[in-house]
Design a protein around this motif. Structure first.
Motif, mmCIF file in Angstrom:
data_model
loop_
_atom_site.group_PDB
_atom_site.id
_atom_site.type_symbol
_atom_site.label_atom_id
_atom_site.label_comp_id
_atom_site.label_asym_id
_atom_site.label_seq_id
_atom_site.Cartn_x
_atom_site.Cartn_y
_atom_site.Cartn_z
ATOM 1 N N GLY A 14 -15.722 -23.872 -4.386
ATOM 2 C CA GLY A 14 -15.638 -22.772 -5.342
ATOM 3 C C GLY A 14 -14.241 -22.205 -5.384
ATOM 4 N N GLY A 15 -13.905 -21.711 -6.556
ATOM 5 C CA GLY A 15 -12.569 -21.171 -6.733
ATOM 6 C C GLY A 15 -12.550 -19.663 -6.651
ATOM 7 N N MET A 16 -11.481 -19.090 -7.198
ATOM 8 C CA MET A 16 -11.313 -17.643 -7.144
ATOM 9 C C MET A 16 -12.426 -16.908 -7.889
ATOM 10 N N LYS A 17 -12.940 -17.542 -8.928
ATOM 11 C CA LYS A 17 -14.009 -16.897 -9.701
ATOM 12 C C LYS A 17 -15.233 -16.653 -8.837
ATOM 13 N N GLU A 18 -15.599 -17.644 -8.008
ATOM 14 C CA GLU A 18 -16.768 -17.498 -7.152
ATOM 15 C C GLU A 18 -16.519 -16.488 -6.029
ATOM 16 N N HIS A 19 -15.287 -16.434 -5.552
ATOM 17 C CA HIS A 19 -14.957 -15.544 -4.433
ATOM 18 C C HIS A 19 -14.325 -14.235 -4.912
ATOM 19 N N TRP A 20 -14.650 -13.805 -6.112
ATOM 20 C CA TRP A 20 -13.972 -12.638 -6.693
ATOM 21 C C TRP A 20 -14.195 -11.363 -5.880
ATOM 22 N N LYS A 21 -15.361 -11.218 -5.280
ATOM 23 C CA LYS A 21 -15.625 -9.991 -4.516
ATOM 24 C C LYS A 21 -14.685 -9.874 -3.323
ATOM 25 N N ALA A 22 -14.595 -10.944 -2.552
ATOM 26 C CA ALA A 22 -13.726 -10.921 -1.373
ATOM 27 C C ALA A 22 -12.274 -10.720 -1.774
ATOM 28 N N LEU A 23 -11.849 -11.381 -2.852
ATOM 29 C CA LEU A 23 -10.448 -11.283 -3.267
ATOM 30 C C LEU A 23 -10.128 -9.900 -3.835
ATOM 31 N N LEU A 24 -11.083 -9.297 -4.513
ATOM 32 C CA LEU A 24 -10.871 -7.938 -5.021
ATOM 33 C C LEU A 24 -10.748 -6.946 -3.861
ATOM 34 N N ILE A 25 -11.599 -7.112 -2.868
ATOM 35 C CA ILE A 25 -11.531 -6.243 -1.681
ATOM 36 C C ILE A 25 -10.212 -6.447 -0.939
ATOM 37 N N VAL A 26 -9.780 -7.711 -0.843
ATOM 38 C CA VAL A 26 -8.496 -8.021 -0.207
ATOM 39 C C VAL A 26 -7.351 -7.325 -0.950
ATOM 40 N N CYS A 27 -7.404 -7.364 -2.280
ATOM 41 C CA CYS A 27 -6.350 -6.713 -3.079
ATOM 42 C C CYS A 27 -6.325 -5.206 -2.844
ATOM 43 N N LEU A 28 -7.500 -4.595 -2.712
ATOM 44 C CA LEU A 28 -7.554 -3.158 -2.450
ATOM 45 C C LEU A 28 -6.933 -2.827 -1.095
ATOM 46 N N VAL A 29 -7.353 -3.538 -0.056
ATOM 47 C CA VAL A 29 -6.844 -3.261 1.287
ATOM 48 C C VAL A 29 -5.350 -3.565 1.379
ATOM 49 N N SER A 30 -4.899 -4.570 0.640
ATOM 50 C CA SER A 30 -3.482 -4.942 0.693
ATOM 51 C C SER A 30 -2.579 -3.863 0.100
ATOM 52 N N LEU A 31 -3.150 -2.894 -0.617
ATOM 53 C CA LEU A 31 -2.344 -1.777 -1.124
ATOM 54 C C LEU A 31 -1.702 -0.989 0.019
ATOM 55 N N SER A 32 -2.232 -1.160 1.230
ATOM 56 C CA SER A 32 -1.628 -0.499 2.389
ATOM 57 C C SER A 32 -0.148 -0.831 2.493
ATOM 58 N N SER A 33 0.204 -2.059 2.146
ATOM 59 C CA SER A 33 1.595 -2.476 2.266
ATOM 60 C C SER A 33 2.470 -1.896 1.157
ATOM 61 N N PHE A 34 1.851 -1.504 0.026
ATOM 62 C CA PHE A 34 2.616 -0.860 -1.048
ATOM 63 C C PHE A 34 3.255 0.425 -0.529
ATOM 64 N N GLN A 35 2.478 1.184 0.249
ATOM 65 C CA GLN A 35 2.991 2.424 0.817
ATOM 66 C C GLN A 35 4.172 2.152 1.751
ATOM 67 N N TYR A 36 4.062 1.086 2.527
ATOM 68 C CA TYR A 36 5.129 0.712 3.463
ATOM 69 C C TYR A 36 6.404 0.353 2.692
ATOM 70 N N GLY A 37 6.256 -0.472 1.642
ATOM 71 C CA GLY A 37 7.407 -0.858 0.827
ATOM 72 C C GLY A 37 7.999 0.318 0.073
ATOM 73 N N LEU A 38 7.128 1.195 -0.446
ATOM 74 C CA LEU A 38 7.592 2.375 -1.170
ATOM 75 C C LEU A 38 8.456 3.258 -0.268
ATOM 76 N N ASP A 39 8.031 3.414 0.964
ATOM 77 C CA ASP A 39 8.795 4.221 1.910
ATOM 78 C C ASP A 39 10.187 3.629 2.129
ATOM 79 N N PHE A 40 10.259 2.314 2.315
ATOM 80 C CA PHE A 40 11.558 1.670 2.514
ATOM 81 C C PHE A 40 12.444 1.830 1.285
ATOM 82 N N GLY A 41 11.865 1.621 0.090
ATOM 83 C CA GLY A 41 12.649 1.730 -1.132
ATOM 84 C C GLY A 41 13.217 3.116 -1.336
ATOM 85 N N ILE A 42 12.385 4.115 -1.070
ATOM 86 C CA ILE A 42 12.821 5.498 -1.287
ATOM 87 C C ILE A 42 13.844 5.928 -0.246
#
Length: 537
Positions: A14-42
């Motif tokens: 199965g591809g990404m379509k079948e695993h959409w739930k796990a990948l969507l959850i992964v994308c949400l949790v990965s936002l943690s790193s956005f905060q880390y990058g934002l801090d460095f940029g600022i």
């Protein structure tokens, strides 16, 4: 009898379509790193901003801005955040044991809110230092537990994709922070840095709400003191598509835990080094993750704007935006190809070659013709090549190595230690860099690249000799190969069977063992555990 590799391919179908739930959850949790990058940029931009320097710096008519900041303050502003991240990452084993992945992320979000408010309100350098330390503690929890969650929840086929999205958000956050600074730099008052800092509140708020709607990591539940296998199964069913063999994946977990418990019943930082297999995995995880610091990336990320400004290389903020934008594009391309082409060894070796070469050329050019327009343009171009190579070929794969090479039972401790040492390497870079690049100290500027060229060469040699290739392997298959003591350069072609050599001395058992809070062995289930090759263990 079907091999574990064949069954793995069927299971992971199965591809990404079948695993959409796990990948969507992964994308949400990965936002943690956005905060880390934002801090460095600022923060990197604030140190080249007149409104910020008027409060925390000093007049310096001889510099292009007319203002400068003391090298010691510069060191502490950047390095205290990393020091805090080092401390909190090193306690990942403790926070994982008592709080789990989700609660640790919630605690981190609260810390970001508090620290950012302190930095916005204060006009005293001590208050700024305190805010930087607290946000570092929070960032350490975010970076460690978010990646542990992704490594444990993403299907094996998409584990690389999940971590690539994680590193992508770091670059996007850095770009957003740099762009915001570019506009805020035109404000010659405290609002120049108060406004950018206000943006930091956004992502932790989104993450705090989103965590209510996702399951806890099933592998953390399975390895917790209580051995919560029923909860692990429910969490796994929420993460996998309909028709997926959840029971088979759960059996693999149980078999692996039984094998690891047989080798070592206790869990703790000392355990990481007590037997040859865990010791090897610990060193690989630590060195794999910290390789990104060895590339010199923190020098470019933390001081890019200041470096361009003091080297008189065009418009510093615009150049930094170009640099960061290139990094974002490189990470996006990597995210699109990593599932099919993401060989850890090949990518990292290529990345260190390019990063070492570009930094060597920057250093040579600046040595021969410092401060000239042509040299400035060449340095910007080489910096763009460097950041593209780092983001596309090193960053994602270094983080991947730190998490996927650790054992199931010790993952929180191993990855926490690896992340902490990685942050220590980053702290060492940010703490010492001002001595080399600040005109009030050595004033080397781009010649600092000579040091990092040598570092890149040494790291590339280590990768070639010791880093195993585990693309497309499940975490349980990686455990099996380490237990079989497969040499690093034979991992790629090794055929897994689903049998763990650690269980050879005990061919049959009717329960799975795990550690109790006192380090004793206790029973998880009274029914036989069936390994993926159909053999009872």
């Amino acid at each position: 009898m079907a091999s574990a590799d064949v069954m793995h391919k069927d299971q992971m179908g199965g591809g990404m379509k079948e695993h959409w739930k796990a990948l969507l959850i992964v994308c949400l949790v990965s936002l943690s790193s956005f905060q880390y990058g934002l801090d460095f940029g600022i923060i990197g931009g604030l140190q080249a901003m007149v409104g910020f320097l008027q409060v925390f710096g000093e007049e310096a008519p001889e510099t292009p801005l007319g203002w400068n900041i003391d090298a010691t303050r510069q060191q502490l502003i950047s390095s205290l955040m990393i020091l805090g991240a080092f401390v909190s990452s090193s306690t990942a084993g403790f926070t994982a044991k008592y709080f789990g992945r989700k609660m640790s992320l919630w605690i981190a979000c609260v810390g970001v809110f508090v620290s950012t408010a302190v930095m916005q309100a204060t006009t005293q350098i001590g208050g700024l230092y305190a805010g930087r330390l607290i946000i570092g503690l929070s960032n350490g929890l975010l970076m460690t537990h978010a990646q542990l969650y992704i490594q444990e929840c993403a299907p094996g086929k998409y584990r690389g994709f999940g971590i690539s999205i994680f590193t992508y958000w770091v670059a996007v956050g850095t770009l957003v922070g740099t762009v915001i600074d570019n506009f805020a730099a035109k404000i010659h008052s405290r609002n120049a840095y108060i406004i950018p800092l206000g943006i930091v509140h956004v992502i932790p708020l989104i993450l705090s709400i989103g965590l209510f709607f996702i399951p806890e990591s099933p592998r953390w539940l399975a390895t917790s003191v209580e051995g919560r296998m029923d909860e692990a199964e429910r969490a796994l069913r929420r993460l996998r598509p309909a028709g997926y063999s959840v029971a088979e994946e759960l059996d693999e977990m149980k078999t692996t835990l039984a094998a690891e418990a047989k080798m070592q019943s206790s869990v703790g930082y000392r355990t990481l080094f007590e037997n040859p297999i865990d010791r090897r995995r610990t060193f690989l995880s630590v060195f794999g993750l910290t390789s990104q610091a060895a590339s010199g990336s923190m020098f470019v990320i933390s001081y890019g704007t200041y470096f361009f400004e003091m080297a008189n290389v065009g418009n510093a903020f615009e150049n930094s935006c170009i640099l960061t934008g290139t990094g974002v594009a490189a990470l996006l391309i990597n995210a699109l190809i990593i599932t099919k082409y993401g060989r850890r060894r090949a990518m990292m070796l290529s990345g260190f070659f390019i990063c070492g070469l570009t930094q060597l050329l920057m250093a040579i050019l600046y040595t021969l013709s410092p401060g000239t327009p042509s040299t400035g343009k060449a340095i910007v171009a080489l910096s763009v090549i460097y950041i593209a190579a780092y983001n596309a070929l090193i960053s994602t794969y270094a983080w991947l190595s730190g998490g996927e090479l650790a054992s199931q039972r010790l993952r929180s401790h191993t990855f926490g230690l690896a992340t902490a040492i990685g942050f220590f390497g980053a702290w060492l870079t940010t703490f010492t860099a001002p001595y080399f690049i600040n005109p009030m100290k050595l004033g080397w500027g781009p010649r600092y690249g000579y040091i990092w060229t040598g570092s890149c060469v040494v790291t590339a040699l280590w990768i070639w000799a010791f880093l195993p290739e585990v693309k497309d392997r499940t975490l349980e298959q990686i455990d099996e190969m380490f237990e079989a003591r497969v040499p690093a350069r034979k991992f790629r072609k090794y055929q897994c069977t689903g049998h763990h050599s650690a269980l050879d001395e005990k061919p049959q058992a009717d329960h799975v063992e795990t550690q109790s809070s006192h380090g004793d062995v206790e029973e998880l289930a009274a029914t036989p555990v069936v390994a993926v090759n159909g053999r009872k263990v």
